[in-house]
Structures are given as structure tokens and as C-alpha cells.
Design a protein around this motif. Structure first.
Motif, PDB file in Angstrom:
ATOM      1  N   GLU A   1       3.250 105.622  -8.009  1.00 21.66           N
ATOM      2  CA  GLU A   1       3.791 104.311  -8.338  1.00 21.66           C
ATOM      3  C   GLU A   1       4.734 103.929  -7.207  1.00 21.66           C
TER       4      GLU A   1
ATOM      5  N   GLN B   1      -7.880 105.224 -15.931  1.00 19.20           N
ATOM      6  CA  GLN B   1      -6.419 105.348 -15.784  1.00 19.20           C
ATOM      7  C   GLN B   1      -5.823 104.069 -15.184  1.00 19.20           C
TER       8      GLN B   1
ATOM      9  N   LYS C   1      -5.831 101.024 -17.465  1.00 16.66           N
ATOM     10  CA  LYS C   1      -4.740 101.073 -18.450  1.00 16.66           C
ATOM     11  C   LYS C   1      -3.417 100.717 -17.787  1.00 16.66           C
ATOM     12  N   ARG C   2      -3.153 101.335 -16.619  1.00 12.38           N
ATOM     13  CA  ARG C   2      -1.855 101.085 -15.978  1.00 12.38           C
ATOM     14  C   ARG C   2      -1.698  99.619 -15.552  1.00 12.38           C
TER      15      ARG C   2
ATOM     16  N   ALA D   1      -3.088  97.055 -16.872  1.00 17.76           N
ATOM     17  CA  ALA D   1      -2.917  96.232 -18.082  1.00 17.76           C
ATOM     18  C   ALA D   1      -1.477  96.358 -18.592  1.00 17.76           C
ATOM     19  N   ARG D   2      -0.921  97.586 -18.547  1.00 22.39           N
ATOM     20  CA  ARG D   2       0.463  97.780 -19.014  1.00 22.39           C
ATOM     21  C   ARG D   2       1.434  96.973 -18.153  1.00 22.39           C
ATOM     22  N   LYS D   3       1.195  97.006 -16.822  1.00 25.13           N
ATOM     23  CA  LYS D   3       2.086  96.267 -15.903  1.00 25.13           C
ATOM     24  C   LYS D   3       2.056  94.780 -16.204  1.00 25.13           C
TER      25      LYS D   3
ATOM     26  N   LYS E   1       1.386  93.355 -19.044  1.00 26.12           N
ATOM     27  CA  LYS E   1       2.110  93.121 -20.289  1.00 26.12           C
ATOM     28  C   LYS E   1       3.600  93.085 -20.033  1.00 26.12           C
ATOM     29  N   LYS E   2       4.082  94.100 -19.244  1.00 31.26           N
ATOM     30  CA  LYS E   2       5.522  94.205 -18.953  1.00 31.26           C
ATOM     31  C   LYS E   2       6.010  92.935 -18.250  1.00 31.26           C
TER      32      LYS E   2
ATOM     33  N   LYS F   1       6.628  89.957 -20.423  1.00 28.41           N
ATOM     34  CA  LYS F   1       7.724  90.012 -21.399  1.00 28.41           C
ATOM     35  C   LYS F   1       8.962  89.258 -20.909  1.00 28.41           C
TER      36      LYS F   1
END
Ligand code: AMP
Length: 435
Positions: A404, A421, A424-425, A427-429, A431-432, A435
Motif C-alpha cells: 500500500e 484481492q 476487494k481492496r 472497492a474498499r478504497k 467506499k472509504k 464516506k
């Protein structure tokens, strides 16, 4: 200062660099989508054509044929030219490929480079691109209005909202024969007050005196008899109808009696579209123009077939958008950089790059580099979120390291799971960051 490069672009030509490609693509795609919606199909014709096509089509006395064509003599002795405009080639293809048998009208569009030997100046190139449309096989004035509407829609699709349509009718060949006599008569007593080019034009292509930009000539033409007064009934009726259609669509037009366009093939409606609103003091730049050419198909050997079309100057549209700072939204840059060390890692990288492409995830790499430091520096410059590091040991163990970039934290995962992997990562970023 670095020395002047040995080779430069020829006068009046330019490179379209990678940084400009997104804007060009945006304009081309927007124009194509609009044209396709209106039922036009794409046609591509060769860049070289028989010189005679333009002599017969564009006209022996037009500036294009007289001064602007790039002539080529082939080894076989053929007289070819780099095409200066798109309409005669499209009509040539229409006749040669039997398109006259297709349901009428045939609606075609093209985009590509045109070549004219011009005095280089701002906005005037020797190689420039045009997007053009042609409707072959329909004489109704509503078609003239429809393509003017399409022109407007195309400009609006790239967010050009301020434009002015200059429109005029130059009637049929018969009205023009009569009008040219009247025009010559008027200019007979003003020979000394006009420029030398216009004196020549009175002999070769009299209508062109009306669009001369010379100040002396401008004064004389104010009093010149307007062509609209000499139209036959049919041309007059059709012109009135075109204007009514434009009125019904609230399109910003302006009847310009001096607009004649320089080419032999035009009949009835002619128009040009300029940037800027009608009330603006300064005249904008000509973004494109066109008109009806009811005699051209026959002149080039076909049946008597009415037609109408226009061409837009792509370079002018792009310049205008750049001046107005209207750039298309940037494409998301890749967020992953693949770092590899050793030959085995390079081999595995080649297949991994393909796996990412199939998964629809953009990545960057620099397979030619060997040093990990220089590759990580590059990853930093591209401002990616993750570097994937595939060293010799990882390649042997069927593993790969995810680094990272912001925190510098690293995790080793199995090579086979990397696509999942990263999905997923990423997609998480996303989302973050939302926010
Ligand atoms: P024309 O085929 O002369 O009616 O031109 C149609 C449009 O093509 C013009 O309104 C310009 O936008 C563009 N155009 C024509 N000639 C040039 C040129 N030499 N350089 C750049 N754009 C041009």
C-alpha cells in the motif's frame, strides 16, 4: 536551451499529442453518436483521389482547385490529389458502389484529414480534419433544416452553446446565370474600387466577390443587388420553408445575403456556422458550413439526384473548447503499478497483465526496468494506490507482494488470488473515499 530538432512538422500541420487525444475522442464520439441517431452511417474514402473528381465536382474556378490542391503524379502517370474536401469523394463512392439503389435518401457521415495549400495562419492548417454528413436523394427543404439542426445538436453535445447560423440561398443554376449578369453589370462601374483578386473573380467566379474580406470590396458590396431578389419561385419557396423550420426550432440564424460559399456545386440553401451569438460584436470563427448540391451527382455521371450536406472543422471545434477551458472528464488513472524483478517475474508479469485486462482493471508497469527502486519511484510518480511486487523468490513461490503506497505496509498473498484481492481492496478504497 536544447538545440532545435532536426525535423519538424511540415508548415501548416500538427501533431495530436497523447494529452489531446481524450478531447479529440470526446468530440468525435459525441459527433458520431449524434449523426448515428439521425440515421447516418459512416463511410471512409481514400485520402488520394483522381484530380478530375475535384475539377468536375468542386469546380475548375474554385480557390480549392485553382490554388489549394496538393497534386501528385504517380509513377504510372495518374493525376491524383490529396483530397481537399469530403463531398465529391462521397458522391464518387455513392455512384461507384451502386448506393443509388439503396432506399432513399442515403445518409452518410465521414471524419478524416483534408489537405489544402493555405497561407498558414491561426485556425488555418494545411492538413486539418473535417466531420461531414451528406444526405443524397431528397430535395425537401425540411432535410436542409434537419441537418442544420443536427449541426446544432452536435455543437451542443460538446457543450458549445453559443453559435450563429449564417444562411442564404443561391438558387438554382438558372437563377445564378441571370444573377451573375446583374452582378457583373453592377461591378462594371466599380472596377477601380475593388481589389485585383475580385477583378479576376468577376471573370472567373463572380459570386465570390460577395464574400471578399478586403475593406474596399466590403464597401462596394453593401450596395450590390442581393441574390435573394433574383431567386426563381421554387428556390424562394424552399428557402422560406427552411427558415420557417429553423424558426420553429428557435435556432439562432441570420440571413446573410453575402454568403455564397466558393464551390461550384452548391444550389439553393447555403449556410455556415460561426462561434458566438448573433448579438456579439466580434464575428466568431467559422466552425463549419454546407448546403444543397442538387447538381453534383449528375455532374459526376449519375442520375439527377438532389443532395445536401455539411462539414465541420474538427480542429476549430477543439481549439474553441480549449480556449473555453472545456475539457472532457478525465479517465480514471490506473491505481496499481506492477513491479517485477528477474526474468521469471517478467514472464509471469506478461500473463498477469492479461489477467488484469480481462478483469477490467487498469494497471501500469515498466517491464523494461530491472531495478526495484526505479520502479517504485515510477509508481510514486503515477500516484497509484498499490504496487504489486513480483520478485524472483515470489515468482518461484507462486506469491506476490501487495504494497500500500501511502502507508508502506506490505502483505504477501498467493499469486492466483491477486485479481480477487485487488478487486476487494479497490472497492474498499472507493467506499472509504465516498464516506
Ligand atoms: P469548407 O469545406 O471550406 O466549407 O470548410 C468547412 C469547415 O472546415 C470550416 O468552417 C472550418 O471549420 C474547417 N476548415 C476549412 N479549411 C480549414 C483549414 N485550412 N484549417 C482548419 N480548418 C479548416
Amino acid at each position: 536551451m536544447s538545440p532545435k530538432p532536426k525535423f519538424q512538422t511540415p508548415t501548416g500541420t500538427k501533431d495530436i499529442l497523447p494529452s489531446m487525444q481524450p478531447l479529440w475522442n470526446f468530440v468525435l464520439t459525441s459527433f458520431e453518436n449524434a449523426a448515428k441517431f439521425y440515421g447516418f452511417d459512416r463511410i471512409d474514402t481514400p485520402i488520394i483521389e483522381d484530380a478530375e473528381l475535384f475539377i468536375k465536382g468542386t469546380g475548375m474556378d474554385s480557390d480549392i482547385v485553382q490554388k489549394q490542391m496538393y497534386n501528385l503524379k504517380t509513377r504510372g502517370g495518374d493525376s491524383l490529389v490529396l483530397r481537399p474536401e469530403g463531398t465529391p469523394p462521397v458522391v464518387r463512392a455513392y455512384l461507384e458502389k451502386g448506393m443509388a439503389h439503396l432506399p432513399s435518401p442515403v445518409k452518410l457521415y465521414y471524419e478524416g484529414p483534408m489537405f489544402r495549400y493555405e497561407r498558414p495562419q491561426a485556425g488555418r492548417l494545411r492538413q486539418f480534419r473535417q466531420f461531414g454528413v451528406e444526405v443524397i436523394g431528397d430535395s425537401s427543404p425540411v432535410i436542409d433544416a434537419e441537418i442544420i439542426q443536427l449541426f446544432a445538436v452536435m455543437l451542443e453535445s460538446v457543450k458549445i452553446k453559443e453559435y450563429t447560423i449564417h444562411i442564404n440561398s443561391i438558387g438554382t443554376e438558372q437563377c445564378r446565370v441571370k444573377y451573375k449578369k446583374i452582378l457583373k453589370e453592377y461591378y462594371r462601374s466599380h472596377q477601380r474600387q475593388i481589389c485585383a483578386t475580385c477583378r479576376d473573380r468577376l471573370r472567373s467566379n463572380p459570386l465570390r466577390v460577395l464574400d471578399c474580406k478586403d475593406e474596399k470590396c466590403q464597401r462596394i458590396k453593401i450596395q450590390a443587388p442581393p441574390i435573394l431578389d433574383y431567386l426563381d419561385d421554387e428556390s424562394s419557396k424552399d428557402f422560406k420553408a427552411v427558415l420557417e423550420y429553423l424558426d420553429s426550432r428557435n435556432l439562432p440564424y441570420f440571413v446573410n445575403p453575402n454568403l455564397v460559399r466558393g464551390l461550384d456545386y452548391y444550389t439553393k440553401t447555403v449556410f455556415e456556422i460561426f462561434s458566438g451569438l448573433p448579438q456579439d460584436e466580434e464575428e466568431g470563427v467559422a466552425l463549419g458550413g454546407g448546403g444543397r448540391y442538387d447538381g453534383l451527382v449528375k455532374d459526376l455521371g449519375g442520375q439527377d439526384t438532389p443532395a445536401v450536406g455539411f462539414a465541420i472543422g474538427m480542429d476549430r471545434v477543439i481549439n474553441l473548447l480549449r480556449e473555453q477551458g472545456k475539457l472532457p472528464p478525465k479517465k480514471a488513472a490506473p491505481r496499481i503499478f506492477l513491479v517485477q524483478i528477474s526474468n521469471l517475474a517478467k514472464k509471469k508479469s506478461l500473463s498477469l497483465i492479461e489477467d488484469f485486462r480481462s478483469a477490467g482493471i487498469n494497471i501500469r508497469e515498466s517491464l523494461g526496468r530491472d531495478s526495484i527502486k526505479s520502479q517504485l519511484n515510477l509508481a510514486d510518480r503515477f500516484d497509484v494506490d498499490y504496487a504489486l511486487i513480483l520478485g524472483h523468490q515470489e515468482a518461484l513461490n507462486d506469491e506476490i507482494i501487495i504494497r500500500e503506497m501511502e502507508s508502506g505496509s506490505q502483505e504477501t498473498v498467493s499469486f492466483g488470488s491477486i485479481i480477487l484481492q485487488m478487486k476487494k481492496r479497490l472497492a474498499r478504497k472507493v467506499k472509504k473515499s465516498k464516506k
